[in-house]
Design a protein around this motif. Sequence first.
Motif, mmCIF file in Angstrom:
data_model
loop_
_atom_site.group_PDB
_atom_site.id
_atom_site.type_symbol
_atom_site.label_atom_id
_atom_site.label_comp_id
_atom_site.label_asym_id
_atom_site.label_seq_id
_atom_site.Cartn_x
_atom_site.Cartn_y
_atom_site.Cartn_z
ATOM 1 N N ASN A 22 94.981 -53.791 50.648
ATOM 2 C CA ASN A 22 94.959 -54.800 51.560
ATOM 3 C C ASN A 22 94.169 -54.667 52.634
ATOM 4 N N MET A 25 90.591 -54.965 51.642
ATOM 5 C CA MET A 25 90.038 -56.362 51.397
ATOM 6 C C MET A 25 90.368 -57.140 52.663
ATOM 7 N N LYS A 29 86.746 -58.991 53.631
ATOM 8 C CA LYS A 29 86.824 -60.377 53.570
ATOM 9 C C LYS A 29 86.148 -60.863 55.164
ATOM 10 N N SER A 48 95.103 -62.115 53.968
ATOM 11 C CA SER A 48 95.029 -60.959 53.626
ATOM 12 C C SER A 48 95.716 -60.076 54.752
ATOM 13 N N SER A 130 88.640 -60.036 45.180
ATOM 14 C CA SER A 130 89.907 -60.460 45.662
ATOM 15 C C SER A 130 91.015 -60.530 44.691
ATOM 16 N N LYS A 134 93.935 -58.332 43.710
ATOM 17 C CA LYS A 134 95.185 -58.612 44.128
ATOM 18 C C LYS A 134 96.128 -59.056 43.028
ATOM 19 N N ASP A 163 97.865 -64.059 47.731
ATOM 20 C CA ASP A 163 96.660 -63.915 48.215
ATOM 21 C C ASP A 163 95.505 -64.009 47.177
ATOM 22 N N SER A 167 92.536 -66.856 47.127
ATOM 23 C CA SER A 167 91.288 -66.505 46.695
ATOM 24 C C SER A 167 90.561 -67.381 45.941
#
Length: 300
Positions: A22, A25, A29, A48, A130, A134, A163, A167
Amino acid sequence: MVKTESREKEIYKVTIIGSIVNFIMVLLKFIAAVVGKSSAMLADAVHSLSDFITDIIVIVFVRLSSKPADSSHDYGHGKYETLATVIIGIALLVVGAIILAGSIESIINYFNGIMPEKPGWIAFTVAILSIVSKEILYRYTVAKGRQVKSDAVIANAWHHRSDALSSIGTTIGIGGAIFFGEKWRVLDPIAAAVVSLFIFKVAVDLIKPGFDELLEKSLPKDIEDRIIKAALSVDGVSQPHNLRTRKIGNKYAIDLHIRLDCDLTLREAHDIATEVENRIRAELCNDTYVNIHVEPLKQS
């Protein structure tokens, strides 16, 4: 049944792995949102970030829930884990509301002629990454959560999936804007709005059973039927009644009255009550709290 110490280690392991993913990411992001000029990716980054925060909540609350019973908590600290589950559900609810509100605003702006900037390829690439990362993390976390019987870990797994779903909406919106031109940029907020509804559903599914447990709701009828059947399987036991049940974290607490022949000695009655406790624990799990109250069989 996973032992308490081993269970705690497994929960920490899966949660720490999730928190590392996480954190990576979140950084990617935010970078992609700024460099790629994507408001959808910025919203995804915030989502996230909430996922990362819930990882910390699980780590803190599971440590608390694993503490043994003490003078202030006769039944242990299992409800700390339940509280963590509810907090995660509420966090999902808030995130879903933020995404929905932002999506509606963007849709209104679009029809008023306010077009968002065209996103860059970096945003599209990170959105794909992502989804994949995820979804893998969700499957790994939910499997571990079921293995150690942790509602908090399972709840956190659903946060990972939310999440990934978020995405997907981001990917559709960014991809539509890149491949189909300006008029298709409205796909981004529309997809995000649909995803927010899925997030609401997951949030409610987590919050409701958590509140039920915190408010001392009885165990489901099928489990109570199994408890009565286990008690009656012991020779000499009759008329089980006044059954009271509840859930404490990943454990059950049970109070039950049974009737025995009044001519039995105290030792014999005690041995039968102990056997009833053992049968119930064998039927449910070894960590079940069982309290058996013995009464004399009513004479006709």
